[in-house]
Design an enzyme around this catalytic site. Structure first.
Site, short mmCIF file in Angstrom:
data_model
loop_
_atom_site.label_atom_id
_atom_site.label_comp_id
_atom_site.label_asym_id
_atom_site.label_seq_id
_atom_site.Cartn_x
_atom_site.Cartn_y
_atom_site.Cartn_z
CD GLU A 12 -3.12 0.92 2.08
OE1 GLU A 12 -3.43 -0.26 2.32
OE2 GLU A 12 -3.81 1.89 2.42
NE ARG A 13 -2.35 5.30 -0.13
CZ ARG A 13 -3.33 5.62 -0.97
NH1 ARG A 13 -3.12 5.69 -2.28
NH2 ARG A 13 -4.53 5.85 -0.53
CG ASN A 71 -5.26 -0.10 5.98
OD1 ASN A 71 -5.64 0.41 7.03
ND2 ASN A 71 -5.07 0.60 4.88
CE LYS A 85 -5.94 2.92 8.89
NZ LYS A 85 -5.51 3.09 7.49
CD GLU A 121 -7.48 6.15 6.16
OE1 GLU A 121 -6.68 5.24 5.95
OE2 GLU A 121 -7.33 7.30 5.72
NE ARG A 146 -7.91 13.38 7.42
CZ ARG A 146 -7.53 12.73 6.35
NH1 ARG A 146 -8.22 12.82 5.24
NH2 ARG A 146 -6.45 11.97 6.36
CE LYS A 150 -0.99 8.77 9.01
NZ LYS A 150 -1.70 8.64 7.72
CG ASP A 210 -2.71 10.93 5.18
OD1 ASP A 210 -1.80 10.40 5.83
OD2 ASP A 210 -3.38 10.33 4.33
CD GLU A 259 2.42 6.77 11.31
OE1 GLU A 259 2.01 6.16 12.32
OE2 GLU A 259 1.81 6.78 10.23
CD GLU A 283 -0.72 8.18 0.97
OE1 GLU A 283 -0.14 7.77 1.98
OE2 GLU A 283 -1.95 8.27 0.88
CD1 TRP A 337 -12.50 10.37 0.57
CD2 TRP A 337 -11.44 9.30 2.22
NE1 TRP A 337 -12.52 9.03 0.28
CE2 TRP A 337 -11.88 8.34 1.29
CE3 TRP A 337 -10.74 8.85 3.34
CZ2 TRP A 337 -11.66 6.97 1.44
CZ3 TRP A 337 -10.51 7.49 3.50
CH2 TRP A 337 -10.98 6.57 2.55
C1 GCV Z 1 -2.35 2.42 5.45
C2 GCV Z 1 -3.55 7.42 4.36
C3 GCV Z 1 -3.20 6.51 3.24
C4 GCV Z 1 -3.64 5.09 3.51
C5 GCV Z 1 -2.99 4.64 4.83
C6 GCV Z 1 -3.41 5.63 5.92
C7 GCV Z 1 -2.79 5.31 7.27
O1 GCV Z 1 -4.93 7.55 4.46
O2 GCV Z 1 -3.77 6.99 2.06
O3 GCV Z 1 -3.23 4.29 2.45
O4 GCV Z 1 -3.37 3.33 5.16
O5 GCV Z 1 -3.02 6.92 5.56
O6 GCV Z 1 -1.86 6.00 7.65
O7 GCV Z 1 -3.24 4.40 7.94
#
Ligand code: GCV
Length: 705
Positions: A186-187, A229, A308, A312, A362, A386, A391, A413, A419, A567
């Site tokens: 992912e990413r 995820n 997590k 999401e 958000r 984060k 994000d 983080e 990304e 979002w």
């Molecule tokens: C792993 C953003 C990214 C998602 C990622 C999420 C996260 O939303 O687009 O791909 O999911 O961050 O940090 O959990």
């Protein structure tokens, strides 16, 4: 390139015991084998020439080391043996006039990763209290090259080096099962996963061993090996796939790296058949305690779980009316007796917002969900936040949640994978950006910084450390764009010393990675990357506006891409102005989450820094920035200049490309072609968007569509 023996096959429990004293002295580990199919990154053979041409004594007393330290001791010996075999030096006894002495000595140093260096009487001496420190000392010498041995970089006075924090982590968002949308990683923008392929853990973990070596040489000591995820297959890493985690941990261990796994809140149901995941349920608590017992029985130095939750679409304790502290503490209790950690992510927000709702912001979410629970998290919970409230945008404010939890261990983080910063197709060096964020003084000039808080030097004194999403895949260059290796390297170096100069780190990376390069060639790479973060910011979303990217892919310009989605990320552009009003006076009230002086600095248009003006305020296009320019003219100017800077980088690159290895030159040239097209799109689409919205022309009359 040295391959630890362990990556050749699965180890048995007997293999994982600490080596005997005789084995400690065993230098029969195979020499590093160069693999032409994989780029050596910052550890080419040539980087070892200054060290490897010396007479080196390694003294590591036989002691009751932990398995981790004992295996690192073997690594030190093997690295030295390989370096001298390649470069003509020798392994000698300490009494046999060595040029270099690498010594583990009884030390008062409490930090097993610390080392000292000194140079005198023609000898460069590295000491540490533990083999782990010695390994870092060895890589320190490699980085310094000749200067480590001629008295120029290391003097007679003993110099101590120690990491700022014990938690220097990389998180992988790698999936075992190829996700239908997100893919194997992912990413991820660097090919497949180095751990997994098509639904299984790779049989051959050779790349992981090389990765471990690169990470150790940059300072990383913790790795989470699967996506936060967590799908049904990945959940099984706690169950029938645990032997595969054992294999991965065995490959990381010789380089002093502890392994972590991301877990699903739904695991008790998915694996144990329980009907609830309620953290107050005794059966759930027992299930997690049993899972932890199983994992630590298999991997005694396992690091812990990353989670997590309620984010999401990932399940979490909210369903049961429990808080994140309830959830985290339940997991913490399960792993505590093993010395394990719970990295509980604070990336919790409503991703099913109605864009018509102007009240929900958000940016406020992490603070709202976590700050009220400060002081209630167990000691082995690290709340991972984060760096910004949204994000990983190219420019957003620092997260106020990081400063709001003095009685909690907080990890900051970051994202090494790009990304939102060009998918490793654009040449963007992030060291300068991270450095700026890490040194943000939360209570004003001279006060504790983000790095201070994360390393336990802030109010409350609790250390949580640093974590970042890796940018590595099975690509031959590791990172897609060869220059994106610099980000991985810089991340490790900054976790070790967050006050280090990011540009010195860049030069260090250039010197190590391209050893034969002329000074002019090095200068070209330096010039391309040095201010590339600022350049990227110039041609993408301006002045702290976020998310002007295509939804989902997060690549390329789409000014309204997220504006009307659930979002929750908006810029509210209309014909008169743009920006998100986050003030207390008239907006979402987000500015109140900051301590003084920032709450008032951000609240007022007179004091808000230009680069964040649209993050905090909705202003007319004619608003005059502190720079003296109007917002609209700033947008036009930066977008024209951003593309010009990229064109200048490309011209410099074309003049120098022949000096680089053909494979590097080919890949960089190909990436620049893509970057040029993409940057041109960014310039024209953003400028056109603003011209059409505002109707205000560019003062310089340049072409806008
Ligand atoms: C792993 C953003 C990214 C998602 C990622 C999420 C996260 O939303 O687009 O791909 O999911 O961050 O940090 O959990």
């Amino acid at each position: 390139m040295w391959l630890p023996l362990c990556c050749k096959r699965s180890q048995t429990a007997a293999d994982r015991r600490a080596p005997t004293p005789e084995e400690h002295n065993d230098v029969s580990t195979p020499a590093p084998v160069a693999d032409p199919a994989v780029h050596p990154a910052w550890l080419p053979d040539a980087a070892f020439a200054p060290l490897g041409s010396r007479r080196i004594a390694v003294e590591i007393p036989a002691r009751d080391w932990s398995t981790l330290s004992a295996q690192v001791a073997q690594t030190v010996r093997a690295e030295v043996a390989a370096a001298v075999a390649t470069h003509g030096g020798a392994v000698v006894d300490a009494s046999d006039a060595p040029d270099v002495a690498l010594v583990v000595i009884a030390h008062n140093d409490q930090d097993p990763e610390a080392f000292t260096v000194a140079h005198g009487g023609g000898v460069t001496r590295v000491t540490a209290a533990d083999p782990r420190g010695l390994l870092y000392g060895l890589f320190h010498l490699v980085r310094l090259g000749e200067a480590a041995f001629d008295g120029s970089a290391i003097g007679e006075d003993v110099e101590r080096h120690a990491p700022a924090t014990a938690l220097r982590m990389l998180d992988h968002w790698d999936n075992i099962a190829v996700h239908p949308v997100m893919g194997q990683v992912e990413r991820g923008y660097s090919g497949g996963s180095i751990f997994y392929r098509d639904g299984v853990v790779r049989e051959d973990l050779t790349r992981v061993a090389r990765y471990a070596r690169l990470l150790a040489a940059s300072g990383i000591n913790h790795v989470a090996v699967n996506n936060v995820n967590v799908g049904p297959l990945e959940t099984r890493l706690l169950g029938d796939l645990l032997p595969d985690v054992v294999r991965i941990a065995d490959v990381f261990r010789p380089y002093g790296i502890q392994t972590h796994v991301s877990v699903s809140w739904a695991a008790p149901g998915r694996l144990g058949g329980l009907e609830t995941s309620d953290p107050f349920d005794a059966g759930v608590q027992q299930w997690w305690a049993d899972a932890a017992d199983r994992v630590w029985a298999a991997i005694p130095d396992f690091g812990g779980f990353v989670i997590k939750a309620d984010s999401e679409g990932q399940p979490g304790p909210f369903v049961y009316g429990r808080t994140h502290a309830d959830g985290a503490n339940m997991l913490a209790a399960a792993v505590a007796k093993h010395g394990g950690l719970i990295h509980w992510r604070a990336f919790v927000y409503n991703h099913e917002q109605n864009w018509r709702d102007r009240k929900t912001d958000r940016a406020k979410a992490a603070y709202q969900h976590f700050a009220p629970y400060d002081g209630t998290f167990a000691e082995n919970v690290v709340v991972q936040i984060k760096h910004g409230p949204l994000d990983f945008q190219v420019r957003e404010a620092t997260s106020p949640a990081i400063a709001a939890m003095p009685n909690t261990r907080v990890a900051a983080e970051f994202q090494v994978t790009t990304e939102y910063l060009g998918h490793q197709k654009h040449a963007v060096y992030l060291g300068r950006m991270w450095s700026e964020l890490l040194s943000f003084p939360y209570w004003g000039e001279g006060s504790a910084t983000m790095a201070d808080i994360a390393t336990g030097r802030g109010p409350g004194g609790r250390a949580g450390g640093f974590a970042a999403v890796s940018n590595v895949g099975d690509d031959v260059f590791w990172t897609g764009h060869p220059f994106s290796q610099a980000n991985l390297y810089a991340w490790g170096r900054l976790t070790w010393d967050p006050t280090a100069d990011p540009i010195a780190i860049l030069d260090e990376w250039i010197g190590l990675t391209f050893p034969g390069l002329s000074a002019a060639g090095r200068q070209v790479v330096h010039a391309i990357l040095d201010e590339s973060w600022e350049t990227y910011e110039m041609y993408t979303a301006p002045l702290g506006v976020c998310f002007m990217v295509y939804p989902h892919s997060h690549y390329g310009p789409s000014p309204d891409g997220y504006e009307y989605t659930p979002w929750g990320t908006y810029h509210f552009a209309d014909r008169d102005g743009i920006g998100v009003d986050r003030t207390v006076a008239t907006g979402s009230g987000y500015t109140a989450q900051y301590p003084a002086p920032w709450a008032s600095v951000y609240e007022s248009l007179d004091t808000v820094p230009d680069e964040l003006v649209l993050f905090f305020h909705h202003v007319p296009y004619t608003h005059v920035l502190r720079s003296g320019k109007t917002v609209i003219q700033h947008v036009y100017d930066t977008h024209f200049e951003g593309l010009e800077r990229v064109e200048a980088s490309i011209a410099a690159w074309e003049a120098a490309a022949a000096e680089f290895p053909a494979d590097v030159a080919g890949r960089v040239t190909e990436r620049f072609a893509e970057q040029l097209g993409s940057t041109t799109d960014w310039r024209d689409i953003v400028n056109t968007y603003f011209l059409r919205k505002s109707g205000l022309p560019d003062e310089q009359g340049r072409r806008i569509y």
